[in-house]
Design a protein around this motif. Structure first.
Motif, PDB file in Angstrom:
ATOM      1  N   UNK A 220       0.825  -1.206   0.000  1.00 38.67           N
ATOM      2  CA  UNK A 220       0.000   0.000   0.000  1.00 38.67           C
ATOM      3  C   UNK A 220       0.859   1.256   0.000  1.00 38.67           C
ATOM      4  N   UNK A 221       1.970   1.221   0.756  1.00 35.08           N
ATOM      5  CA  UNK A 221       2.881   2.363   0.776  1.00 35.08           C
ATOM      6  C   UNK A 221       3.519   2.570  -0.604  1.00 35.08           C
ATOM      7  N   UNK A 222       3.912   1.463  -1.236  1.00 35.83           N
ATOM      8  CA  UNK A 222       4.484   1.570  -2.578  1.00 35.83           C
ATOM      9  C   UNK A 222       3.455   2.094  -3.578  1.00 35.83           C
ATOM     10  N   UNK A 223       2.201   1.626  -3.419  1.00 31.23           N
ATOM     11  CA  UNK A 223       1.157   2.103  -4.320  1.00 31.23           C
ATOM     12  C   UNK A 223       0.909   3.601  -4.114  1.00 31.23           C
ATOM     13  N   UNK A 224       0.952   4.037  -2.842  1.00 29.13           N
ATOM     14  CA  UNK A 224       0.764   5.458  -2.561  1.00 29.13           C
ATOM     15  C   UNK A 224       1.918   6.270  -3.157  1.00 29.13           C
ATOM     16  N   UNK A 225       3.130   5.752  -3.012  1.00 30.84           N
ATOM     17  CA  UNK A 225       4.283   6.439  -3.587  1.00 30.84           C
ATOM     18  C   UNK A 225       4.169   6.498  -5.115  1.00 30.84           C
ATOM     19  N   UNK A 226       3.693   5.401  -5.717  1.00 36.55           N
ATOM     20  CA  UNK A 226       3.537   5.368  -7.171  1.00 36.55           C
ATOM     21  C   UNK A 226       2.479   6.369  -7.627  1.00 36.55           C
ATOM     22  N   UNK A 227       1.361   6.436  -6.884  1.00 44.56           N
ATOM     23  CA  UNK A 227       0.324   7.416  -7.229  1.00 44.56           C
ATOM     24  C   UNK A 227       0.846   8.840  -7.089  1.00 44.56           C
ATOM     25  N   UNK A 229       3.961   9.742  -7.404  1.00 44.02           N
ATOM     26  CA  UNK A 229       4.894   9.969  -8.511  1.00 44.02           C
ATOM     27  C   UNK A 229       4.139  10.272  -9.800  1.00 44.02           C
ATOM     28  N   UNK A 230       3.053   9.519 -10.026  1.00 45.40           N
ATOM     29  CA  UNK A 230       2.259   9.775 -11.224  1.00 45.40           C
ATOM     30  C   UNK A 230       1.625  11.162 -11.180  1.00 45.40           C
ATOM     31  N   UNK A 231       1.153  11.555  -9.980  1.00 52.94           N
ATOM     32  CA  UNK A 231       0.557  12.884  -9.861  1.00 52.94           C
ATOM     33  C   UNK A 231       1.591  13.969 -10.165  1.00 52.94           C
ATOM     34  N   UNK A 232       2.801  13.798  -9.635  1.00 50.49           N
ATOM     35  CA  UNK A 232       3.851  14.775  -9.899  1.00 50.49           C
ATOM     36  C   UNK A 232       4.210  14.801 -11.388  1.00 50.49           C
ATOM     37  N   UNK A 233       4.263  13.618 -11.997  1.00 48.10           N
ATOM     38  CA  UNK A 233       4.561  13.572 -13.429  1.00 48.10           C
ATOM     39  C   UNK A 233       3.469  14.259 -14.242  1.00 48.10           C
ATOM     40  N   UNK A 234       2.204  14.038 -13.854  1.00 49.00           N
ATOM     41  CA  UNK A 234       1.109  14.700 -14.558  1.00 49.00           C
ATOM     42  C   UNK A 234       1.176  16.208 -14.395  1.00 49.00           C
ATOM     43  N   UNK A 235       1.480  16.660 -13.165  1.00 49.17           N
ATOM     44  CA  UNK A 235       1.612  18.097 -12.950  1.00 49.17           C
ATOM     45  C   UNK A 235       2.775  18.664 -13.758  1.00 49.17           C
ATOM     46  N   UNK A 236       3.889  17.910 -13.787  1.00 54.45           N
ATOM     47  CA  UNK A 236       5.037  18.359 -14.574  1.00 54.45           C
ATOM     48  C   UNK A 236       4.698  18.411 -16.056  1.00 54.45           C
ATOM     49  N   UNK A 237       3.973  17.386 -16.544  1.00 51.39           N
ATOM     50  CA  UNK A 237       3.585  17.366 -17.950  1.00 51.39           C
ATOM     51  C   UNK A 237       2.634  18.514 -18.267  1.00 51.39           C
ATOM     52  N   UNK A 238       1.700  18.796 -17.339  1.00 50.01           N
ATOM     53  CA  UNK A 238       0.755  19.898 -17.548  1.00 50.01           C
ATOM     54  C   UNK A 238       1.502  21.235 -17.573  1.00 50.01           C
ATOM     55  N   UNK A 239       2.473  21.389 -16.642  1.00 51.85           N
ATOM     56  CA  UNK A 239       3.258  22.622 -16.627  1.00 51.85           C
ATOM     57  C   UNK A 239       4.052  22.780 -17.916  1.00 51.85           C
ATOM     58  N   UNK A 240       4.604  21.660 -18.422  1.00 49.58           N
ATOM     59  CA  UNK A 240       5.356  21.711 -19.678  1.00 49.58           C
ATOM     60  C   UNK A 240       4.436  22.080 -20.841  1.00 49.58           C
ATOM     61  N   UNK A 241       3.227  21.508 -20.848  1.00 44.40           N
ATOM     62  CA  UNK A 241       2.277  21.850 -21.905  1.00 44.40           C
ATOM     63  C   UNK A 241       1.874  23.316 -21.824  1.00 44.40           C
ATOM     64  N   UNK A 242       1.654  23.827 -20.596  1.00 44.83           N
ATOM     65  CA  UNK A 242       1.327  25.252 -20.433  1.00 44.83           C
ATOM     66  C   UNK A 242       2.478  26.126 -20.915  1.00 44.83           C
ATOM     67  N   UNK A 243       3.718  25.721 -20.614  1.00 41.20           N
ATOM     68  CA  UNK A 243       4.871  26.500 -21.059  1.00 41.20           C
ATOM     69  C   UNK A 243       4.965  26.510 -22.587  1.00 41.20           C
ATOM     70  N   UNK A 244       4.752  25.337 -23.189  1.00 40.90           N
ATOM     71  CA  UNK A 244       4.804  25.276 -24.650  1.00 40.90           C
ATOM     72  C   UNK A 244       3.686  26.102 -25.271  1.00 40.90           C
TER      73      UNK A 244
END
Length: 314
Positions: A220-227, A229-244
């Motif tokens: 469960x801890x690993x799953x929470x960490x994975x979620x 990480x995915x949330x951070x990646x999505x936020x990073x991708x959204x920020x990159x799309x906004x920058x572009x």
């Protein structure tokens, strides 16, 4: 299959290390893993941090550490209960725990005593009716036909009650054996399921959890960490799309402004060309008018000269 690391090896400490050394090793390892974030070697930082945190939480608690040390000791001595392929000790709730053989024998004996009590009750019924089980009257007189009939009925009733009691004892013993076997089968299935889940989690994440609950907590801890990480990646991708998108909008604005400047320059150049053409036409017109005026003046002078010549000839 390679040997899995122990919690001491994960923290890089000796099994005899005290709490301060374990805490210092945990802090050092955590800082080293945090420094790998964002690098090619840091792809499994979240998983390694979770494993490190589990090792520290287990070894920092005296009770859990003692249980873990006992498990390692059994594994080192070759105890089948501690090996991955051996049997596991499963705690069974009190109400679901199968009865031991001695307890089952005692319960059967109690049921047999109940059957004897039913037989004694039949004797008591016969005694109250004044009939002995041997078929003779209590006063020594020969039994009459009614007494013999009553005695036979009492004996038959006693046999029926004994048969019923025996049947009840046998049926209850069969039920006990059946329920005991079913419970043992359920326990075996539950232990097999726990073992399979634990082995799957350990092999999937490359860890060494002692119990299924510990493995599920870590998963469960690993799953929470994975979620996370995915949330951070999505936020990073959204920020990159906004920058572009912002950069593209800025480029489009620059292109539009450049086009407006070009059009303004084209309009100014066209106006300048028109003005130059107008000035050239005006200059040509003036030159033509000046030429015509000079020509007319030349002809006038020629006529006057001709007239004076005519006058002089006269």
């Amino acid at each position: 299959m390679s040997r899995k690391k122990t919690l001491y090896e994960i923290l890089s400490v000796a099994p005899t290390a005290d709490g301060a050394a374990i805490a210092a090793a945990y802090q050092s390892r955590r800082e080293a893993l945090e420094a790998l974030r964002g690098t090619p070697e840091g792809a499994s930082v979240n998983t390694d941090l979770t494993v490190l945190k589990l090792a520290w939480s287990t070894l920092s608690d005296p009770g859990q550490r003692a249980a873990y040390d006992a498990k390692l000791l059994l594994e080192s001595q070759g105890d089948p209960l501690a090996r991955p392929g051996g049997k596991e000790l499963v705690l069974v709730p009190k109400e679901d725990r199968p009865l031991p053989a001695d307890a089952q024998a005692l319960k059967a004996e109690v049921l047999a005593l109940r059957a004897d009590a039913l037989a004694l009750r039949a004797d008591a019924i016969a005694a109250r009716s004044g009939i002995a089980v041997t078929g003779h009257s209590p006063f020594g007189a020969p039994p009459s036909a009614t007494e013999r009939l009553t005695s036979s009925a009492s004996t038959l009733a006693r046999r029926i009650l004994i048969g019923l009691g025996t049947f009840m004892v046998i049926s209850i013993i069969i039920q006990l054996v059946f329920f005991s076997s079913a419970r043992r089968s359920d326990d075996m299935m539950r232990r097999a399921s726990d073992k399979a889940v634990l082995q799957e989690i350990n092999q999937t994440h490359g860890i060494q959890a002692a119990t299924r609950a510990e493995a599920e907590r870590m998963e469960a801890e690993l799953r929470r960490e994975e979620n996370e990480r995915r949330r951070l990646e999505q936020e990073k991708q959204k920020a990159e799309e906004d920058r572009k998108r912002s950069a593209e909008e800025e480029k489009q604005w620059v292109r539009d402004a450049t086009e407006r400047v070009r059009q303004s320059e084209e309009a100014a150049r066209w106006a300048a060309q028109q003005e130059a053409q107008r000035l050239e036409a005006e200059l040509a017109r003036r030159q033509e008018a000046e030429r015509q005026r000079a020509e007319a003046e030349r002809w006038r002078i020629e006529r006057e000269k001709q007239q004076w010549e005519n006058v002089l000839r006269r």
